[in-house]
Scaffold this motif. Structure first.
Motif, mmCIF file in Angstrom:
data_model
loop_
_atom_site.group_PDB
_atom_site.id
_atom_site.type_symbol
_atom_site.label_atom_id
_atom_site.label_comp_id
_atom_site.label_asym_id
_atom_site.label_seq_id
_atom_site.Cartn_x
_atom_site.Cartn_y
_atom_site.Cartn_z
ATOM 1 N N ARG A 1 0.800 -1.212 0.000
ATOM 2 C CA ARG A 1 0.000 0.000 0.000
ATOM 3 C C ARG A 1 0.843 1.276 0.000
ATOM 4 N N SER A 2 1.805 1.317 0.879
ATOM 5 C CA SER A 2 2.568 2.550 1.042
ATOM 6 C C SER A 2 3.365 2.890 -0.210
ATOM 7 N N LEU A 3 3.775 1.862 -0.930
ATOM 8 C CA LEU A 3 4.491 2.135 -2.170
ATOM 9 C C LEU A 3 3.556 2.746 -3.190
ATOM 10 N N ARG A 4 2.358 2.218 -3.202
ATOM 11 C CA ARG A 4 1.379 2.772 -4.128
ATOM 12 C C ARG A 4 1.105 4.231 -3.791
ATOM 13 N N GLN A 5 0.966 4.511 -2.503
ATOM 14 C CA GLN A 5 0.684 5.881 -2.086
ATOM 15 C C GLN A 5 1.862 6.796 -2.401
ATOM 16 N N SER A 6 3.023 6.238 -2.266
ATOM 17 C CA SER A 6 4.223 6.991 -2.620
ATOM 18 C C SER A 6 4.198 7.361 -4.097
ATOM 19 N N LYS A 7 3.814 6.398 -4.889
ATOM 20 C CA LYS A 7 3.714 6.633 -6.328
ATOM 21 C C LYS A 7 2.653 7.687 -6.629
ATOM 22 N N ILE A 8 1.576 7.645 -5.896
ATOM 23 C CA ILE A 8 0.523 8.644 -6.080
ATOM 24 C C ILE A 8 1.065 10.039 -5.796
ATOM 25 N N LEU A 9 1.795 10.160 -4.720
ATOM 26 C CA LEU A 9 2.383 11.462 -4.384
ATOM 27 C C LEU A 9 3.301 11.929 -5.500
ATOM 28 N N LYS B 1 2.908 9.496 8.496
ATOM 29 C CA LYS B 1 2.410 8.795 7.323
ATOM 30 C C LYS B 1 3.409 8.884 6.170
ATOM 31 N N TYR B 2 3.867 10.103 5.915
ATOM 32 C CA TYR B 2 4.778 10.301 4.806
ATOM 33 C C TYR B 2 6.123 9.648 5.082
ATOM 34 N N ILE B 3 6.545 9.765 6.322
ATOM 35 C CA ILE B 3 7.825 9.171 6.674
ATOM 36 C C ILE B 3 7.792 7.664 6.493
ATOM 37 N N ASN B 4 6.686 7.066 6.836
ATOM 38 C CA ASN B 4 6.572 5.626 6.658
ATOM 39 C C ASN B 4 6.690 5.224 5.201
ATOM 40 N N ILE B 5 6.075 5.993 4.374
ATOM 41 C CA ILE B 5 6.164 5.717 2.950
ATOM 42 C C ILE B 5 7.614 5.839 2.489
ATOM 43 N N PHE B 6 8.240 6.882 2.955
ATOM 44 C CA PHE B 6 9.647 7.117 2.645
ATOM 45 C C PHE B 6 10.507 5.939 3.085
ATOM 46 N N LYS B 7 10.271 5.512 4.297
ATOM 47 C CA LYS B 7 11.012 4.372 4.838
ATOM 48 C C LYS B 7 10.917 3.146 3.947
#
Lengths: 151, 151
Positions: free
Chosen positions: A3-11, A75-81
């Motif tokens: 999920r978080s990778l997808r959200q990262s891609k969305i950003l 939230k953003y940091i987790n995606i970054f991680k």
DNA sequence: GAAGATTTTGCATAAATATGCAAAGAAATT
DNA sequence: AATTTCTTTGCATATTTATGCAAAATCTTC
């Protein structure tokens, strides 16, 4: 794909393009092998707190509400991680290896974060490079990034 | 009832309440004798450049976007706040009453800030006048200035 | 690694918003 | 004040977004 990778891609997508609607994100994400539906995008957008704003030519597009403030939210940091595989110091540069395709997202996150003493950065597909004046400054920055990522 | 008055009312409503959807605005405006439909509200919202943001409790609500707010450091804003006594809209102009002798400072602050849609401004000793094309634009600007000063 | 608990997702559809078009209303022009 | 021009609006509806619910996927705990 997590999920978080997808959200990262969305950003990444909404900051690099003018996305007018969720269906566009669906299409673009599918091209990047995220097999997903509009319903999920809708939920992601809510979770990321994205908004729609007007562009010059009076079209709506998705955007981050306040870049700097949100860059620090957990939230953003987790995606970054999740996107970062590892960090290396090579003399006066810090080299960040990321999951394939996410280097640009990581780079823009770092921009928002404002890495101290950074002279600038470049990125490719799975690598971000941050330049410093000298080894010491690169070291300090690398440590603080490590701290963000690993605790 | 004139359009600009209605839009002004919309700005007031969204800043004083949590408006989740356009139909709510329709209802509230009807209570204030603006006989109007959702379609018109939709157009007003676009024209005013309003956005939907998430509230604490993960509900969406309408809000004003103001890029201007972030643009300036707190230091300058505080000085500005202290210098301004009050704001008034008179048709297509915004009239700012300042502490005696500070109108020029306020005026130059506003210049840097770049009040959107401003046609120009003049100042005396304790008054700054900003000119706009029409009432709506004056209204929008006044609201965003109020937001800077009072919250 | 099975059983149960939790989270994430798709599907179908409800809810919310935007818009083409014709008509009503204002404003400008003669 | 009649005629033309431009703006604003409502209606009906298309488009876009959100969500209840069941299924699938993921994570826990034994």
């Amino acid at each position: 794909m997590p999920r978080s990778l997808r959200q990262s891609k969305i950003l990444e997508l909404i900051t690099t393009r003018e996305i007018e609607k969720q269906e566009e994100l669906v299409t673009l994400l599918r091209e990047s092998n995220f097999d997903i539906t509009q319903a999920t995008i809708s939920r992601d957008i809510k979770e990321l707190g994205l908004i729609k704003i007007l562009t010059e030519d009076k079209k709506y597009k998705y955007a981050c509400i306040d870049a700097t403030e949100q860059a620090f939210s957990n939230k953003y940091i987790n995606i970054f991680k999740e996107a970062v595989i590892n960090l290396k110091i090579i003399n006066n540069i810090v080299l960040i290896k990321t999951i394939n395709g996410l280097a640009s997202a990581v780079n823009s996150f770092l921009d928002k974060l404002g890495v101290e003493n950074s002279l600038g950065s470049t990125f490719g597909n799975d690598t971000v490079t941050i330049y410093f004046e000298n080894d010491v400054k690169a070291n300090i920055a690398c440590h603080s990034l490590n701290k963000i990522i690993y605790g």
